[in-house]
Design an enzyme around this catalytic site. Structure first.
Site, PDB file in Angstrom:
ATOM      1  N   HIS A 261      34.895   2.819 -26.358  1.00  0.00           N
ATOM      2  CA  HIS A 261      35.334   4.280 -26.432  1.00  0.00           C
ATOM      3  C   HIS A 261      35.034   5.014 -27.585  1.00  0.00           C
ATOM      4  CE1 HIS A 261      38.495   7.479 -26.181  1.00  0.00           C
ATOM      5  NE2 HIS A 261      38.593   7.579 -27.367  1.00  0.00           N
TER       6      HIS A 261
ATOM      7  N   TYR B 131      16.364  14.054  -1.422  1.00  0.00           N
ATOM      8  CA  TYR B 131      16.329  14.012  -2.964  1.00  0.00           C
ATOM      9  C   TYR B 131      15.173  14.504  -3.571  1.00  0.00           C
ATOM     10  CZ  TYR B 131      13.271   9.819  -3.585  1.00  0.00           C
ATOM     11  OH  TYR B 131      12.131   8.824  -3.736  1.00  0.00           O
TER      12      TYR B 131
ATOM     13  N   THR C  85       9.064  18.744   1.566  1.00  0.00           N
ATOM     14  CA  THR C  85       9.144  17.173   1.318  1.00  0.00           C
ATOM     15  C   THR C  85      10.433  16.835   2.331  1.00  0.00           C
ATOM     16  OG1 THR C  85      11.266  18.219   0.141  1.00  0.00           O
ATOM     17  CG2 THR C  85       9.344  17.489  -1.178  1.00  0.00           C
ATOM     18  N   VAL C  86       9.627  16.527   3.480  1.00  0.00           N
ATOM     19  CA  VAL C  86      10.408  16.026   4.775  1.00  0.00           C
ATOM     20  C   VAL C  86      10.384  14.517   5.275  1.00  0.00           C
ATOM     21  CG1 VAL C  86      10.350  18.200   5.787  1.00  0.00           C
ATOM     22  CG2 VAL C  86       8.309  16.639   6.289  1.00  0.00           C
TER      23      VAL C  86
ATOM     24  N   ALA D 149      11.297   2.429  -5.826  1.00  0.00           N
ATOM     25  CA  ALA D 149      10.521   1.703  -6.628  1.00  0.00           C
ATOM     26  C   ALA D 149      11.077   0.372  -6.685  1.00  0.00           C
ATOM     27  CB  ALA D 149      10.422   2.497  -7.822  1.00  0.00           C
TER      28      ALA D 149
ATOM     29  N   THR E  71       0.800  -1.202   0.042  1.00  0.00           N
ATOM     30  CA  THR E  71       0.126  -0.055   0.122  1.00  0.00           C
ATOM     31  C   THR E  71       0.863   1.448   0.017  1.00  0.00           C
ATOM     32  OG1 THR E  71      -0.190  -0.212   2.212  1.00  0.00           O
ATOM     33  CG2 THR E  71      -2.257  -0.881   0.972  1.00  0.00           C
TER      34      THR E  71
ATOM     35  N   GLY F  77      16.070  19.171   1.964  1.00  0.00           N
ATOM     36  CA  GLY F  77      16.918  19.149   1.209  1.00  0.00           C
ATOM     37  C   GLY F  77      17.224  17.669   0.709  1.00  0.00           C
TER      38      GLY F  77
END
Ligand SMILES: Cc1cc2nc3c(=O)[nH]c(=O)nc-3n(C[C@H](O)[C@H](O)[C@H](O)COP(=O)(O)OP(=O)(O)OC[C@H]3O[C@@H](n4cnc5c(N)ncnc54)[C@H](O)[C@@H]3O)c2cc1C
Length: 471
Positions: free
Chosen positions: A447, A186, A271-272, A323, A147, A184
């Site tokens: 290369h 991701y 966004t904590v 994910a 969930t 701060g």
């Protein structure tokens, strides 16, 4: 309204159709089980609808805008470069639709029943599923709970109006003039940097002493430098205290080392962190499933909860909320239900920040390896010395390899720079297989590619770098 009260029997009930749930359902069906997936929202979960995919689409659009504006150093100038944000959003929403449609096709193709509604346990072998029009009762032999999670809401920053979670930030119809990002980590940095590239004046308030606190400073400092170039104000050791909305703006009060400060912006993005969806309506207690610390469900190495025929995977179990971790656990749970000897092995879970430059890491950092008593050797090679990086005009960054000096076995790998998200796959495979620095150095890397930076870092750690002097 159809009311069904006789239980329909199925082998596996999967609750949630995110990268945990839909993958578990497909794997269980491949192994011959009859499967029902229930999701109260869209197929694909947070990742496809409100997370990984839409955020990466906005990041790509912002990156292309940035490149178009600043090509003069490589001889490209473009006039009137502009963002049609409505079109950007339409493009992003189209990608989400394709992705979720793809999940629907895969479920159908694997003969998996899908119920668009909510599920709640009645007891340890039965669940009710319902939406506005239908309700049904299922008796399951096994259940996989997937969930997921939702954004943490701070009491002093209640979501609504000008205070956004990542979900609303991804859906904004216009580019805001200004935005305060609280946190701060991701998600905050990915979205904050994206809006800054689109032209928003962004202020980031971060509680610790550097942004992206999950990574060591040598990696995050390149992102911090880029944020500065974009005129993003990053305030570290900042504790957000409260907010006041007035008209079209919101003022945030915060403290830095006890000193109170204020900043006003069009929007505040909070966004904590994220909270597992194990509370409330699912009625886990009726199934007897125990919830552990921080709302996470404790599971064994097969994903079994304390109720052995009920499994839990993804953001609702301990470990990084990512994910690919959810999908990995999904396959293990489904295989375990089918009687296969699968168990999770978390030796390596890569983590990526899709910032500019990207950061990716896998395994142990240098300090973690030392703390474990490993006699470490480190190889570090800069993007700036790599031909492909130069020809891409992307010379910021480095690859850092950490290995056991005594055996040469790779124990950690970190990349900051363009395409770090793709380069980390080699290092993940390397650690998974127990590869040594020599294996990496002797692997022929095409290369000119960014992958050669990894080979050069391995040669550096072995003490015979071809493309570096002074070793
Ligand atoms: C902005 C953002 C960016 C992200 N970027 C990345 C990234 O780049 N890479 C990465 O690896 N991860 C990323 N993540 C994290 C990733 O989205 C999650 O780790 C992942 O979605 C977790 O998968 P899950 O299957 O556990 O749960 P979810 O994807 O949260 O899915 C759970 C599903 O369960 C459903 N559900 C919940 N309760 C019930 C119920 N009672 N009945 C029926 N259905 C129910 C929900 O509707 C939901 O669809 C990002 C997240 C955010 C927010």
């Amino acid at each position: 309204m159809v009311v069904g009260d006789a239980s329909v029997e199925i082998d596996v009930l999967v609750i949630g159709a995110g990268p945990g749930g839909y993958v578990a359902a497909i794997r269980a069906a491949q192994l011959g089980k009859s499967v029902l997936v229930v999701d109260k929202a869209e197929l694909g979960g947070v990742c496809l609808n409100r997370g990984c995919i839409p955020s990466k689409a906005l990041i790509s659009a912002a990156h292309q805008y940035e490149v178009a504006k600043h090509g003069s150093s490589i001889g490209i100038t473009a006039d009137n470069v502009a963002v049609d944000f409505a079109k950007v959003q339409e493009w992003k929403n189209g990608i989400v639709k394709k992705q979720t449609g793809g999940v629907g096709m895969l479920l159908k193709g694997n003969k998996i029943q899908v119920f668009n509604g909510e599920a709640l346990f009645i007891n340890e072998h039965e669940a009710r599923v319902f939406n506005d029009n239908e309700t049904a009762r299922y008796k399951f032999n096994y259940c996989i709970i997937a969930t997921g999670s939702r954004p943490i809401e701070l009491k002093t920053f209640p979501f609504g109006g000008r205070i956004l979670s990542s979900t609303e930030a991804l859906q904004l119809s216009e580019i805001p003039k200004s935005m305060v990002v609280i946190g701060g980590g991701y998600i905050g940095i990915e979205l904050g940097q994206t809006f800054a590239k689109f032209g928003t004046k962004v202020t980031v308030l971060e509680g610790s002493d550097h942004i992206l606190p999950g990574f060591e400073k040598d990696l995050s400092s390149l992102v911090a430098r880029n944020l500065k170039k974009l005129e993003v104000e990053v305030v570290t050791e900042a504790m957000a205290q409260g907010s006041e909305q007035s008209g079209d703006s919101v003022t945030v009060t915060y403290t830095v080392k006890g000193e109170e400060k204020k900043v006003t912006a069009d929007y505040v993005l909070v966004t904590v962190g994220r909270r597992p969806n194990t509370d409330g309506d699912l009625s886990l207690e009726l199934a007897g499933v125990e919830i552990g610390e921080r709302g996470l469900i404790k599971v064994n190495e097969k994903g079994q909860t304390n109720v052995p025929h009920i499994y839990a995977i993804g953001d609702i179990v301990p470990g990084p909320a990512l994910a690919h971790k959810a999908s990995y656990e999904a396959k293990v749970a489904a295989e375990s239900i089918a009687g296969l000897p699968s168990v999770v092995d978390y030796k390596v879970i890569p983590a990526v920040v899709f910032s500019d430059p990207e950061i990716a890491g896998v395994g142990l950092s240098e300090s973690e390896a030392k703390a474990k008593g490993i006699n470490t050797v480190v190889g570090k090679f800069p993007y700036g010395a790599n031909g492909r990086a130069q020809s891409m005009n992307a010379t910021d960054g480095f690859v850092k390899l950490i290995a056991d000096k005594d055996t040469g076995v790779l124990v950690g790998g970190f990349v900051v720079g363009a395409e770090a998200s793709n380069l980390i796959a080699e290092l993940t495979l390397g650690i998974e297989m127990g590869a040594t620095l020599e294996d990496i150095a002797l692997t022929i890397h095409a290369h000119p590619t960014l992958g050669e930076i990894t080979m050069d870092a391995a040669e550096g750690a072995l003490g015979h770098p071809i493309h570096q002097l002074g070793k």
